[in-house]
Design a protein around this motif. Structure first.
Motif, PDB file in Angstrom:
ATOM      1  N   GLU A  29       0.839  -1.173  -0.087  1.00 52.12           N
ATOM      2  CA  GLU A  29      -0.188   0.013   0.147  1.00 52.12           C
ATOM      3  C   GLU A  29       0.892   1.251   0.072  1.00 52.12           C
ATOM      4  N   ILE A  30       0.623   2.085  -0.963  1.00 51.38           N
ATOM      5  CA  ILE A  30       1.347   3.380  -0.967  1.00 51.38           C
ATOM      6  C   ILE A  30       0.462   4.747  -0.530  1.00 51.38           C
ATOM      7  N   ILE A  31       1.030   5.345   0.608  1.00 47.84           N
ATOM      8  CA  ILE A  31       0.502   6.712   0.863  1.00 47.84           C
ATOM      9  C   ILE A  31       1.076   7.668   0.248  1.00 47.84           C
ATOM     10  N   ASP A  32       0.692   8.379  -0.909  1.00 49.03           N
ATOM     11  CA  ASP A  32       1.426   9.420  -1.534  1.00 49.03           C
ATOM     12  C   ASP A  32       1.034  10.801  -1.337  1.00 49.03           C
ATOM     13  N   ALA A  33       2.071  11.294  -0.803  1.00 48.05           N
ATOM     14  CA  ALA A  33       1.838  12.908  -0.360  1.00 48.05           C
ATOM     15  C   ALA A  33       1.564  13.717  -1.469  1.00 48.05           C
ATOM     16  N   ILE A  35      -0.420  12.863  -4.164  1.00 52.15           N
ATOM     17  CA  ILE A  35      -1.811  12.826  -4.216  1.00 52.15           C
ATOM     18  C   ILE A  35      -2.664  13.338  -3.093  1.00 52.15           C
ATOM     19  N   ILE A  36      -2.057  13.341  -2.001  1.00 49.95           N
ATOM     20  CA  ILE A  36      -2.875  13.868  -0.580  1.00 49.95           C
ATOM     21  C   ILE A  36      -2.933  15.627  -0.883  1.00 49.95           C
ATOM     22  N   ALA A  37      -1.599  15.958  -1.233  1.00 54.11           N
ATOM     23  CA  ALA A  37      -1.471  17.319  -1.762  1.00 54.11           C
ATOM     24  C   ALA A  37      -2.500  17.897  -2.535  1.00 54.11           C
ATOM     25  N   HIS A  90       0.726  22.613   4.809  1.00 53.74           N
ATOM     26  CA  HIS A  90       1.326  21.524   5.721  1.00 53.74           C
ATOM     27  C   HIS A  90       0.491  20.950   6.454  1.00 53.74           C
ATOM     28  N   PRO A  91       0.017  21.623   7.468  1.00 57.00           N
ATOM     29  CA  PRO A  91      -0.799  21.141   8.606  1.00 57.00           C
ATOM     30  C   PRO A  91      -2.093  20.082   8.037  1.00 57.00           C
ATOM     31  N   LEU A  92      -2.662  20.431   6.956  1.00 60.90           N
ATOM     32  CA  LEU A  92      -3.819  19.774   6.389  1.00 60.90           C
ATOM     33  C   LEU A  92      -3.342  18.662   5.544  1.00 60.90           C
ATOM     34  N   ILE A  93      -2.128  18.747   4.884  1.00 60.24           N
ATOM     35  CA  ILE A  93      -1.511  17.448   4.251  1.00 60.24           C
ATOM     36  C   ILE A  93      -0.946  16.342   5.465  1.00 60.24           C
ATOM     37  N   CYS A 109       3.757  -0.574   4.883  1.00 60.02           N
ATOM     38  CA  CYS A 109       3.347   0.186   3.912  1.00 60.02           C
ATOM     39  C   CYS A 109       4.302   1.438   3.604  1.00 60.02           C
ATOM     40  N   ILE A 110       4.321   2.181   2.699  1.00 64.22           N
ATOM     41  CA  ILE A 110       5.172   3.214   1.972  1.00 64.22           C
ATOM     42  C   ILE A 110       4.584   4.529   1.819  1.00 64.22           C
ATOM     43  N   LEU A 111       5.335   5.544   2.750  1.00 60.61           N
ATOM     44  CA  LEU A 111       4.794   6.954   2.697  1.00 60.61           C
ATOM     45  C   LEU A 111       5.739   7.508   1.517  1.00 60.61           C
ATOM     46  N   SER A 112       5.158   7.817   0.236  1.00 58.49           N
ATOM     47  CA  SER A 112       6.157   8.385  -0.724  1.00 58.49           C
ATOM     48  C   SER A 112       5.927   9.937  -0.621  1.00 58.49           C
ATOM     49  N   ALA A 113       6.849  10.721  -0.413  1.00 60.13           N
ATOM     50  CA  ALA A 113       6.893  12.100  -0.207  1.00 60.13           C
ATOM     51  C   ALA A 113       8.283  12.533  -0.707  1.00 60.13           C
TER      52      ALA A 113
END
Length: 211
Positions: A29-33, A35-37, A90-93, A109-113
């Motif tokens: 599972e990838i959490i992509d910063a 995409i979140i941004a 930044h606080p929202l992200i 999992c991976i946090l990609s940032a």
């Protein structure tokens, strides 16, 4: 929540997305910063409304979405504007990232940032994986990929931490200088096994501690 979190980062044009996709192909599972941004500045969001009020309506595309290239030009030309934008986003992200990490499953999992280290997101992970290429390669690949001006790409590179500092903060490094996908895939496969083992080791250590 996943037992083990890998922080994946690399300078612009390093091939971080390629590496991230390879891990995803292995079922991670990838959490992509990035995409979140994008999600926190969707049309009609509070963040995008604030950005438009601050920079003017010309910062929006005709469909109401954020004109990222226009915003990037304004931000990289002015440190004060960059700080204002960071204070807003930044606080929202970060909160969205925390929620995504809490919901993640699997051994790891991976946090990609891209700004994992610059924005201190590495404090959220167990280990830091850096995709590394030379600055010259970053410049050439990004200009070719984005059809960008060399001066603008240089500004982005200079806004990130140096290659030397990034490597110095890494626990693992993937060499992507040659852009040989098979070579990169072999490194990813080796690391995948390593992270699975680390997750199991950490889990056993936690169980032992609880006893």
């Amino acid at each position: 929540m996943a037992k083990y979190i890998v922080g994946l980062t690399g300078g612009i044009g390093s091939g971080k997305t390629t590496v991230s996709n390879m891990f995803a192909d292995l079922g991670i599972e990838i959490i992509d910063a990035d995409i979140i941004a994008r999600q926190v500045v969707t049309p009609n969001s509070a963040a995008l409304t604030a950005i438009a009020q601050h920079f003017g309506q010309e910062i929006l595309l005709e469909n109401g979405e954020l004109n990222r290239s226009a915003l990037r030009s304004k931000v990289f030309a002015n440190d004060d504007e960059k700080q204002w934008l960071n204070a807003l986003l930044h606080p929202l992200i970060r909160q969205s990232i925390l929620s995504a990490l809490a919901a993640a499953s699997g051994d790891y999992c991976i946090l990609s940032a891209p700004l994992l280290l610059e924005n201190n997101l590495h404090v959220l992970v167990n280990t830091v994986l850096v995709v590394d290429v030379s600055v010259d390669t970053q410049l050439k690949r990004t200009c070719r990929r984005d059809n960008s001006d060399q001066q603008e790409v240089n500004a982005i590179i200079n806004s990130q931490i140096s290659r030397e500092k990034r490597i110095g903060l890494a626990n693992q490094v993937i060499d992507n200088e040659s852009a040989d996908l098979q070579q990169v895939k072999a490194q990813v496969t080796t690391l995948h096994k390593h992270y699975q083992n680390q997750a199991k080791t950490d889990d056993l250590a936690e169980q032992s501690f609880k006893k």
